[in-house]
Design a protein around this motif. Structure first.
Motif, PDB file in Angstrom:
ATOM      1  N   ILE A  74     110.480 -30.107  65.489  1.00  0.00           N
ATOM      2  CA  ILE A  74     109.859 -29.624  66.732  1.00  0.00           C
ATOM      3  C   ILE A  74     110.687 -28.469  67.276  1.00  0.00           C
ATOM      4  O   ILE A  74     111.874 -28.634  67.561  1.00  0.00           O
ATOM      5  N   ASN A  75     110.051 -27.330  67.401  1.00  0.00           N
ATOM      6  CA  ASN A  75     110.762 -26.141  67.854  1.00  0.00           C
ATOM      7  C   ASN A  75     110.194 -25.709  69.211  1.00  0.00           C
ATOM      8  O   ASN A  75     109.225 -24.959  69.274  1.00  0.00           O
ATOM      9  N   PRO A  76     110.777 -26.212  70.315  1.00  0.00           N
ATOM     10  CA  PRO A  76     110.182 -25.933  71.625  1.00  0.00           C
ATOM     11  C   PRO A  76     110.482 -24.514  72.098  1.00  0.00           C
ATOM     12  O   PRO A  76     111.486 -23.923  71.709  1.00  0.00           O
ATOM     13  N   ALA A  77     109.579 -24.000  72.935  1.00  0.00           N
ATOM     14  CA  ALA A  77     109.802 -22.698  73.565  1.00  0.00           C
ATOM     15  C   ALA A  77     109.448 -22.826  75.036  1.00  0.00           C
ATOM     16  O   ALA A  77     108.466 -23.483  75.383  1.00  0.00           O
ATOM     17  N   ILE A  78     110.269 -22.231  75.873  1.00  0.00           N
ATOM     18  CA  ILE A  78     109.901 -22.121  77.285  1.00  0.00           C
ATOM     19  C   ILE A  78     109.293 -20.727  77.436  1.00  0.00           C
ATOM     20  O   ILE A  78     109.927 -19.725  77.097  1.00  0.00           O
ATOM     21  N   VAL A  79     108.051 -20.690  77.912  1.00  0.00           N
ATOM     22  CA  VAL A  79     107.306 -19.427  77.942  1.00  0.00           C
ATOM     23  C   VAL A  79     107.005 -19.044  79.390  1.00  0.00           C
ATOM     24  O   VAL A  79     106.675 -19.917  80.214  1.00  0.00           O
ATOM     25  N   ASP A  80     107.162 -17.755  79.667  1.00  0.00           N
ATOM     26  CA  ASP A  80     106.837 -17.249  81.003  1.00  0.00           C
ATOM     27  C   ASP A  80     105.316 -17.318  81.183  1.00  0.00           C
ATOM     28  O   ASP A  80     104.567 -16.706  80.408  1.00  0.00           O
ATOM     29  N   PRO A  81     104.838 -18.068  82.206  1.00  0.00           N
ATOM     30  CA  PRO A  81     103.388 -18.270  82.307  1.00  0.00           C
ATOM     31  C   PRO A  81     102.623 -16.980  82.612  1.00  0.00           C
ATOM     32  O   PRO A  81     101.434 -16.890  82.324  1.00  0.00           O
TER      33      PRO A  81
END
Ligand code: PRX
Length: 664
Positions: free
Chosen positions: A454-461
């Motif tokens: 699992i490779n999570p990313a925090i993305v700017d909405p």
């Protein structure tokens, strides 16, 4: 670097797993140390084909080996273990029964204390085989869908496994859903056979399960047969000759072994309906090998489950937690799974702890809503229990507040157990982010670090750009596919793409806000769409609104979630009625009726806690209801409504504020 709005949460010290954990381990922990996790994790991300190819061959029994581990290699909409042939019931039952037929597969604790039974792997193989033949005799073929509307009894597990033994697809509907919800799910999945009980028992009460099914089937023209498990034996339960058959009468007609039907890795294993942003529930479609593998791996690694363990997931098979961690995960590992029919409060608040001591449970897994209830009930319900068999405690379905985490750790775990706060969703099939028992340092309130692959990313909405580095907050996405990722929404692949892949191209979008703190730990910050989480039940506000609109007195309504001490979130409905000249008494009757409407249309668990009758709902000039304003007013944030002068009816806001204040 974007500002961390929730920074106050993230200054939490890490708690190292205790040395006692390793010392008291009955066999040997699954991993040696945190370094080993990091090495395996890095391999799973950098070389998923090698990692998953190796592990799938080691952990699962294949009828025919797969040719390609992952195709295509990059991007989403990926298939796994191509051209392989497998059977999930073989992996969950036969291979353990062959080695150790007398080993308990299921420990069933009935609603009434002292009632229940143990089902061994050998007995389970016989029951699954017999039921598989009953289903075949009733015309169920590979690829057909069978609806399951059953309480938490061993027959529910046998049913799920019998369906997949013949290559059919199960569609379990939570037995708390109303007849209308059941009808819609049966018709959407085109299930031809339904399995249910005469009645069910929960918290000392009887529930008329079969009557609910009969009501639903009035509008399900394609259903041919209903298999009925006799749970209470109440003679007044309706039985329709020719359509209904008794489970206990049919099974003994068939031999106790029938071979499993080989299915392709990517054949559908099950459908499970869940709520989304729109009113219509989504049939989340999971495939066989990838789902089964991740169910097994997460059970084994997150919870450190081995074959001697007794794993108690206090969740219902009607939800994904029950699918993965009551049925598939523990049985694929070859452990013993606890099937508990009752509630944590019946006959008193000691029930879970009594079960833990009685069966020497080693892993206990539950939603924080139950923990909040038990914490509030008082520690005298716990103190007399030994609980020394417990090694691992899990939490699922909603955020666990730090004080509840600490209570769990001290009072239930007695400072010896590790706590796994597991973040995942129906769509993911198994844990996305979770600490591994005895390995990953814990932080109360954080689900910690990602599972293998699992490779999570925090993305700017706003920009849709990934926010790299630590101390970032945005929406939580995943960068590449993993084996147990849902492959489609049943008969609606374009909705699948629109929901999960089109919002942030290049990513799987979870629908949750998330942050990565200064240590690289992940924090789940709640849904950013119109989904509310009541007692760990996922509900769509749009679906509740549609149910309320079924009431002929309603002109329009808006449903939002608000914070609740016990249930996490609760449902509030703002309703404008067609008639505006009602007396106080008529209004209070209308409110009761509306709650009834939701209970009837969806189920009791979706009923609004608060119904407010208002003249008008705040709207933009284009007529869109401003639910954000309703949420702010309920959260006591009337001072943060922003500019309301642009609304078409700003005066509606004043009335809403005063009617909410009147309820406090
Ligand atoms: O908002 C997240 C919340 O539950 C949602 C998924 O709900 P469902 O598909 O019904 O599955 C529940 C059981 C896995 C998520 O989008 N959620 C789940 N686990 C956590 C959580 N929120 C915070 N912390 C968790 N550990």
């Amino acid at each position: 670097m974007p500002q961390l709005e929730n920074e106050h949460l993230m200054h939490v010290n890490q708690i190292e797993p205790t040395s006692e954990y390793q010392k008291n381990h009955p066999s040997s922990p699954i991993l040696k140390n945190f370094e080993e996790y990091k090495t395996l994790y890095n391999e799973s991300i950098e070389n998923p084909t090698e990692f998953y190819g190796r592990i799938a061959r080691k952990e699962l029994d294949w009828i025919k080996d797969f040719d390609v581990t992952k195709y295509p290699l990059t991007g989403f909409n990926t298939s796994w273990f191509l051209n392989g042939e497998i059977n999930a019931s073989y992996n969950c039952v036969d291979r353990h029964a062959f080695k150790n037929p007398d080993k308990p597969a299921i420990v069933y604790e009935a609603d009434e204390p002292g009632e229940g039974r143990i089902v061994t792997y050998g007995e389970l193989l016989a029951e699954v085989s017999q039921l598989a033949q009953v289903l075949t005799e009733l015309g169920v073929k590979k690829g057909d869908t069978v609806a399951v509307y059953l309480p938490m009894i061993p027959e529910a597990i046998a049913t799920i496994l019998a369906i997949v033994r013949i290559g059919a697809v199960h569609s379990v509907v939570f037995a708390g859903f109303s007849s209308g919800s059941l009808r819609d799910r049966i018709n959407d999945a085109d299930s031809r056979v339904v399995i249910t009980t005469d009645e069910s028992k929960r918290g000392g009460k009887s529930i008329e399960t079969k009557k609910i099914v009969d009501e639903a089937l009035k509008e399900c023209p394609n259903v041919r047969n209903v298999i009925v498990v006799k749970r209470t034996g109440n003679k007044s339960v309706p039985f329709i000759e020719g359509r209904d058959v008794w489970y206990h009468e049919e099974l003994p007609k068939y031999k106790t072994y029938t071979p499993p039907v080989p299915v392709n890795s990517e054949d559908t294993l099950f459908l499970l309906y869940t709520s989304g942003s729109t009113g219509k529930p989504k049939g989340i479609q999971h495939t066989t090998a990838g789902y089964l593998l991740n169910a097994l791996l997460t059970t084994k690694y997150t919870f450190d489950v081995n074959q001697q363990d007794v794993f108690f997931t206090a969740g219902d098979i009607g939800w994904i937690t029950g699918h993965t961690y009551v049925v598939y995960g523990p049985l694929a590992v070859g452990a013993t799974t606890v099937v508990f029919e009752g509630t944590p409060a019946y006959p008193n608040f000691s029930r879970y702890w009594e079960i833990v001591d009685k069966y020497k449970v080693t892993q206990f897994y539950v939603a924080p809503t139950a923990l909040r209830l038990l914490k509030r009930a008082g520690d005298h319900f716990i103190e007399k229990y030994d609980l020394s068999s417990l090694r691992v405690l899990g939490s699922v379905g909603e955020p666990i507040a730090a004080e509840v985490w600490e209570w769990y750790y001290e009072k239930i775990g007695r400072g010896r157990c590790t706590i796994q706060d597991t973040y995942w969703q129906t769509e993911n099939g198994s844990h996305l982010i979770a600490p591994l028992a005895g390995i990953t340092p814990m932080k109360p309130g954080s689900a910690s670090l990602p599972f293998f692959g699992i490779n999570p990313a925090i993305v700017d909405p706003v920009s849709g750009q990934e926010l790299k580095g630590n101390n970032v907050e945005g929406v939580l996405c995943i960068k590449a596919s993993w084996p147990s990722m849902t492959r489609s929404i049943w008969k609606d692949y374009s909705r699948y793409l629109d929901t999960y892949f089109n919002p942030y191209p290049g990513y799987f979008f979870t629908g949750d806000g998330g942050a990565r703190d200064s240590d690289g730990f992940y924090w789940v910050l709640g849904r950013v769409d119109d989904v509310v989480n009541v007692s760990g039940h996922r509900l769509s506000t749009a679906e509740i609104e549609a149910a309320i609109l079924e009431n002929p007195n309603v002109a329009e309504n808006a449903v939002v979630g608000f914070a609740d001490e016990l249930t996490g979130q609760a449902v509030a409905a703002f309703v404008s009625l067609k008639r505006k000249d009602l007396s106080e008494d008529q209004i209070s009757l209308a409110k009761k009726e509306l709650t009834q409407t939701v209970r009837k249309e969806i189920g009791p668990f979706a009923a609004p806690k608060l119904v407010l009758i208002v003249d008008d709902l705040p709207k933009t000039r284009s007529g869109k209801i401003m639910r954000r304003i309703l949420r702010k007013v309920l959260a006591h944030e009337e001072d943060q409504l922003g500019d309301i002068s642009t609304l078409s009816n700003p005066e509606a806001v004043t009335q809403i504020i005063s009617s909410v204040q009147a309820t406090r």
